[in-house]
Scaffold this motif. Structure first.
Motif, mmCIF file in Angstrom:
data_model
loop_
_atom_site.group_PDB
_atom_site.id
_atom_site.type_symbol
_atom_site.label_atom_id
_atom_site.label_comp_id
_atom_site.label_asym_id
_atom_site.label_seq_id
_atom_site.Cartn_x
_atom_site.Cartn_y
_atom_site.Cartn_z
ATOM 1 N N ARG A 1 -1.947 2.720 -15.080
ATOM 2 C CA ARG A 1 -2.111 1.771 -16.186
ATOM 3 C C ARG A 1 -2.524 0.381 -15.725
ATOM 4 O O ARG A 1 -3.430 -0.226 -16.278
ATOM 5 C CB ARG A 1 -0.802 1.667 -16.983
ATOM 6 C CG ARG A 1 -0.369 2.968 -17.634
ATOM 7 C CD ARG A 1 -1.324 3.383 -18.722
ATOM 8 N NE ARG A 1 -0.898 4.583 -19.413
ATOM 9 C CZ ARG A 1 -1.623 5.208 -20.323
ATOM 10 N NH1 ARG A 1 -2.814 4.761 -20.639
ATOM 11 N NH2 ARG A 1 -1.164 6.296 -20.902
ATOM 12 N N VAL A 2 -1.844 -0.137 -14.710
ATOM 13 C CA VAL A 2 -2.067 -1.523 -14.284
ATOM 14 C C VAL A 2 -3.172 -1.552 -13.235
ATOM 15 O O VAL A 2 -2.979 -1.113 -12.102
ATOM 16 C CB VAL A 2 -0.780 -2.142 -13.713
ATOM 17 C CG1 VAL A 2 -0.991 -3.621 -13.412
ATOM 18 C CG2 VAL A 2 0.374 -1.951 -14.674
ATOM 19 N N GLY A 3 -4.337 -2.035 -13.617
ATOM 20 C CA GLY A 3 -5.466 -2.068 -12.706
ATOM 21 C C GLY A 3 -6.152 -0.710 -12.626
ATOM 22 O O GLY A 3 -5.638 0.290 -13.115
ATOM 23 N N PRO A 4 -7.325 -0.660 -11.980
ATOM 24 C CA PRO A 4 -8.030 0.620 -11.840
ATOM 25 C C PRO A 4 -7.216 1.599 -10.995
ATOM 26 O O PRO A 4 -6.763 1.254 -9.901
ATOM 27 C CB PRO A 4 -9.347 0.227 -11.147
ATOM 28 C CG PRO A 4 -9.083 -1.108 -10.518
ATOM 29 C CD PRO A 4 -8.075 -1.789 -11.383
ATOM 30 N N TRP A 5 -7.018 2.810 -11.498
ATOM 31 C CA TRP A 5 -6.209 3.852 -10.852
ATOM 32 C C TRP A 5 -4.757 3.407 -10.603
ATOM 33 O O TRP A 5 -4.073 3.985 -9.774
ATOM 34 C CB TRP A 5 -6.845 4.293 -9.533
ATOM 35 C CG TRP A 5 -8.253 4.759 -9.691
ATOM 36 C CD1 TRP A 5 -8.692 5.906 -10.264
ATOM 37 C CD2 TRP A 5 -9.415 4.059 -9.252
ATOM 38 N NE1 TRP A 5 -10.059 5.981 -10.232
ATOM 39 C CE2 TRP A 5 -10.542 4.851 -9.616
ATOM 40 C CE3 TRP A 5 -9.639 2.847 -8.599
ATOM 41 C CZ2 TRP A 5 -11.847 4.450 -9.347
ATOM 42 C CZ3 TRP A 5 -10.938 2.460 -8.351
ATOM 43 C CH2 TRP A 5 -12.020 3.258 -8.709
ATOM 44 N N GLY A 6 -4.335 2.354 -11.277
ATOM 45 C CA GLY A 6 -2.957 1.893 -11.126
ATOM 46 C C GLY A 6 -2.670 1.157 -9.847
ATOM 47 O O GLY A 6 -1.494 1.002 -9.467
ATOM 48 N N ILE A 7 -3.713 0.637 -9.174
ATOM 49 C CA ILE A 7 -3.501 0.031 -7.854
ATOM 50 C C ILE A 7 -2.753 -1.299 -7.932
ATOM 51 O O ILE A 7 -2.225 -1.769 -6.909
ATOM 52 C CB ILE A 7 -4.842 -0.170 -7.119
ATOM 53 C CG1 ILE A 7 -5.774 -1.052 -7.943
ATOM 54 C CG2 ILE A 7 -5.488 1.166 -6.805
ATOM 55 C CD1 ILE A 7 -7.091 -1.382 -7.241
ATOM 56 N N LEU A 8 -2.695 -1.911 -9.105
ATOM 57 C CA LEU A 8 -1.986 -3.188 -9.237
ATOM 58 C C LEU A 8 -0.552 -3.011 -9.725
ATOM 59 O O LEU A 8 0.132 -3.995 -10.008
ATOM 60 C CB LEU A 8 -2.749 -4.119 -10.186
ATOM 61 C CG LEU A 8 -4.160 -4.526 -9.752
ATOM 62 C CD1 LEU A 8 -4.799 -5.429 -10.793
ATOM 63 C CD2 LEU A 8 -4.124 -5.213 -8.396
ATOM 64 N N GLN A 9 -0.087 -1.769 -9.826
ATOM 65 C CA GLN A 9 1.269 -1.524 -10.293
ATOM 66 C C GLN A 9 2.303 -2.144 -9.358
ATOM 67 O O GLN A 9 3.286 -2.747 -9.795
ATOM 68 C CB GLN A 9 1.525 -0.023 -10.408
ATOM 69 C CG GLN A 9 2.906 0.349 -10.914
ATOM 70 C CD GLN A 9 3.147 -0.119 -12.326
ATOM 71 O OE1 GLN A 9 2.400 0.241 -13.240
ATOM 72 N NE2 GLN A 9 4.172 -0.928 -12.530
ATOM 73 N N THR A 10 2.091 -2.019 -8.056
ATOM 74 C CA THR A 10 3.030 -2.594 -7.090
ATOM 75 C C THR A 10 3.059 -4.111 -7.183
ATOM 76 O O THR A 10 4.120 -4.734 -7.058
ATOM 77 C CB THR A 10 2.644 -2.168 -5.664
ATOM 78 O OG1 THR A 10 2.536 -0.742 -5.609
ATOM 79 C CG2 THR A 10 3.691 -2.626 -4.670
ATOM 80 N N ILE B 1 0.827 -1.209 0.000
ATOM 81 C CA ILE B 1 0.000 0.000 0.000
ATOM 82 C C ILE B 1 0.860 1.257 0.000
ATOM 83 O O ILE B 1 0.575 2.229 -0.716
ATOM 84 C CB ILE B 1 -0.954 -0.016 1.209
ATOM 85 C CG1 ILE B 1 -1.949 -1.176 1.086
ATOM 86 C CG2 ILE B 1 -1.699 1.309 1.332
ATOM 87 C CD1 ILE B 1 -2.781 -1.403 2.322
ATOM 88 N N LEU B 2 1.937 1.244 0.796
ATOM 89 C CA LEU B 2 2.755 2.445 0.935
ATOM 90 C C LEU B 2 3.547 2.760 -0.328
ATOM 91 O O LEU B 2 3.778 3.935 -0.638
ATOM 92 C CB LEU B 2 3.699 2.301 2.124
ATOM 93 C CG LEU B 2 3.033 2.292 3.506
ATOM 94 C CD1 LEU B 2 4.071 2.147 4.604
ATOM 95 C CD2 LEU B 2 2.218 3.546 3.719
ATOM 96 N N VAL B 3 3.988 1.729 -1.053
ATOM 97 C CA VAL B 3 4.684 1.986 -2.318
ATOM 98 C C VAL B 3 3.752 2.698 -3.288
ATOM 99 O O VAL B 3 4.127 3.686 -3.939
ATOM 100 C CB VAL B 3 5.208 0.671 -2.926
ATOM 101 C CG1 VAL B 3 5.695 0.903 -4.347
ATOM 102 C CG2 VAL B 3 6.338 0.107 -2.082
#
Length: 346
Positions: A70-79, A50-52
């Motif tokens: 880009r990755v997931g909604p609002w980029g939440i899957l980027q990490t 979460i913090l990243v």
């Protein structure tokens, strides 16, 4: 009589359920301990993910960028995508490296980062180990992170990594001293090093009101202790590539940054416990107040990181020894005078 909280009730119900199926009470204690350890690692892992993401979004907002989107909604899957990428990277050891020290360094760095979580009072009676030397335990365990950094720098057989390890020793040992003295003022007021006693003493007024100088010193020193900008002289990528973890890759490299974010959450949690009243707050459950205050402190640390430029090494050391240390000693003296005055006129 202490209030029974939701987390305490859940723990009691779990213990009663285990007691029905396990004949020996010692087995129940072992299972509860294992569950506590698993909970700590779950909190650390989730907080790091979460913090990243939060740090990327906070830095993007402050720099008028979008951040991950880009990755997931609002980029939440980027990490999550980054974690998969790190796990797939090749593990490369430098030629001439001290094999066992090089392998052990990231693991040993993560251990103290996780061990300090056992004394955090997440709620009333919701603490893994309410030690009567809780503050001393936190300081003693967290200070052990210096050695793995030096091990990583020395074992990497790299001049850049070695300089980064030496900077670690100089910076972290120097800023531990004003950090401890800033905490001492709170301990003097409460008369106890037990975390629950410190939180209970702030039911009427938070210690940030009576110890504002100590809070500022703690905030600055904790930033240096967690090796975050503007005090990231340990890594200092513009000078040393990546400091003591220059020669690490893949999941070994990720362990260093997992420890960094674990330390960020720990520094924020201890600031909440010492200065912001811990779980104390109206209406909402205590654990929720604790997490909200911790999130606020994490945002402050991120705010500092993306606001101030990095100082030179000599400026960093001079600031710690010539400014923070004298101020922390002055705070201890003023706190002692205040305690004596209150007792004299009461």
């Amino acid at each position: 009589m202490q209030e029974v909280t939701g987390l305490f009730m859940v723990a009691t119900m779990l213990r009663n359920i285990l007691g029905k199926y396990l004949p020996n009470p010692q087995w129940v204690d072992i299972v509860i301990t294992l569950i506590n350890i698993g909970a700590i690692f779950t909190v650390i892992s989730l907080s790091a993910v979460i913090l990243v993401y939060a740090e990327r979004k906070v830095s993007a907002y402050m720099q008028m960028r979008i951040g991950p989107n880009r990755v997931g909604p609002w980029g939440i899957l980027q990490t999550v995508a980054d974690m998969i990428k790190l796990m797939s990277k090749e593990d490369i050891m430098p030629v001439g490296a001290d094999r066992w020290l090089w392998i052990l360094a990231p693991v040993l760095l993560f251990i103290p980062s996780a061990a300090v979580y056992v004394v955090f009072p997440f709620d009333n009676q919701a603490i893994f180990a309410d030690l009567n030397i809780g503050i001393f335990y936190f300081i003693a365990v967290s200070s052990q992170a210096t050695l793995p950094f030096l091990m990583a720098g020395w074992a990497s057989n790299s001049k850049y990594a070695l300089i980064g390890g030496m900077r670690t020793v100089a910076q972290m040992l120097s800023y531990e001293i004003p950090l401890v003295f800033s905490i001492l003022g709170v301990v003097m007021i409460v008369g106890s090093m037990r975390m629950s006693d410190i939180v209970a003493a702030q039911q009427q007024v938070w210690f940030i009101v009576v110890q504002p100088l100590a809070f500022i010193i703690f905030l600055i020193a904790a930033t240096a202790e967690t090796n975050r900008a503007p005090f990231d002289l340990v890594e200092s990528e513009s000078e040393l590539v990546a400091g003591p973890f220059t020669e690490y890759s893949g999941m070994r490299w990720a362990l260093f940054f997992l420890a960094e974010y674990a330390n960020l959450f720990a520094a924020s949690a201890i600031a909440v416990t010492l200065f912001l009243g811990g779980w104390n707050g109206p209406w909402l459950p205590g654990w929720l107040w604790f997490l909200l205050k911790t999130a606020l402190m994490i945002f402050v640390f991120m705010w500092l990181r993306w606001t101030f430029p990095r100082p030179r090494v000599d400026q960093l050391m001079a600031f710690g020894w010539k400014i923070l240390l004298p101020l922390s000693l002055v705070n201890v003296v003023l706190t002692g005078i205040g305690i004596y005055t209150v007792k004299y006129f009461s």
